[in-house]
Design an enzyme around this catalytic site. Structure first.
Site, PDB file in Angstrom:
ATOM      1  N   LYS A 121       0.819  -1.209   0.000  1.00 14.84           N
ATOM      2  CA  LYS A 121       0.000   0.000   0.000  1.00 14.84           C
ATOM      3  C   LYS A 121       0.857   1.265   0.000  1.00 14.84           C
ATOM      4  O   LYS A 121       0.328   2.362  -0.038  1.00 14.84           O
ATOM      5  CB  LYS A 121      -0.906   0.038   1.243  1.00 14.84           C
ATOM      6  CG  LYS A 121      -1.970  -1.042   1.271  1.00 14.84           C
ATOM      7  CD  LYS A 121      -2.968  -0.816   2.404  1.00 14.84           C
ATOM      8  CE  LYS A 121      -2.400  -1.138   3.757  1.00 14.84           C
ATOM      9  NZ  LYS A 121      -3.398  -1.000   4.844  1.00 14.84           N
ATOM     10  N   LYS A 148       2.799   2.109   2.560  1.00 13.91           N
ATOM     11  CA  LYS A 148       2.844   2.600   3.938  1.00 13.91           C
ATOM     12  C   LYS A 148       3.940   1.870   4.702  1.00 13.91           C
ATOM     13  O   LYS A 148       4.239   0.721   4.410  1.00 13.91           O
ATOM     14  CB  LYS A 148       1.514   2.320   4.660  1.00 13.91           C
ATOM     15  CG  LYS A 148       0.340   3.096   4.144  1.00 13.91           C
ATOM     16  CD  LYS A 148      -0.950   2.646   4.771  1.00 13.91           C
ATOM     17  CE  LYS A 148      -1.127   3.144   6.171  1.00 13.91           C
ATOM     18  NZ  LYS A 148      -2.446   2.812   6.738  1.00 13.91           N
TER      19      LYS A 148
END
Length: 156
Positions: A49, A51
């Protein structure tokens, strides 16, 4: 908001830098069902993602598992697993924070979808930004102290 049927409730999240907003969301979730399941994003999924969690998955999982309002913690490993989880765990209600409003409406044919209001003034993003500014300030202070020590040495 319609009154959800009692039963199994599920939510998904990274739960990094666990804060009062997370706790309040999970407590409100408990009010919507008899059994609460929390899918915590794995470190690998977070990388996909884009992140990076500050707290490793195993520790985030342990924190969430320790809460009385949570019955089961499972790993979130992909965006696509939600429908399988709804079927496997016989989920009645899917819950997300209101910042995701509308993004999971496609699940409404499989269970009730509820978007709960976020706790005002608290978010992991804001905490990360504050932490980053503190670290920058600390580095600046450290640099200034080093410079002052060097100047003092030159003068003495």
């Amino acid at each position: 908001m319609d009154k959800p049927a009692l039963g199994t409730v599920i939510t998904y999240g990274t739960f990094d830098m666990f804060h009062i907003g997370h706790l309040r969301l999970l407590k409100r979730m408990r009010e919507l069902g008899e059994r609460t399941i929390v899918a915590v994003s794995t470190d690998e999924f977070n990388r996909l993602k884009g992140k990076k969690a500050l707290i490793p998955y195993a520790e985030r999982k342990e924190i969430v598992e320790s809460l009385e309002c949570v019955d089961l913690v499972i790993p979130e490993q992909s965006w696509e697993q939600k429908l399988n989880d709804i079927r496997e765990y016989k989920v009645d209600t899917f819950v997300m924070g209101s910042d995701w409003s509308g993004k999971f409406d496609h699940l409404k044919s499989h269970c009730q979808v509820v978007y709960l209001d976020r706790t005002r003034g608290v978010s992991s993003t804001e905490l990360r930004e504050s932490l980053a500014s503190i670290l920058v300030d600390d580095r600046q202070i450290s640099n200034i102290l080093s410079l002052l020590k060097a100047l003092k040495g030159d003068l003495g």
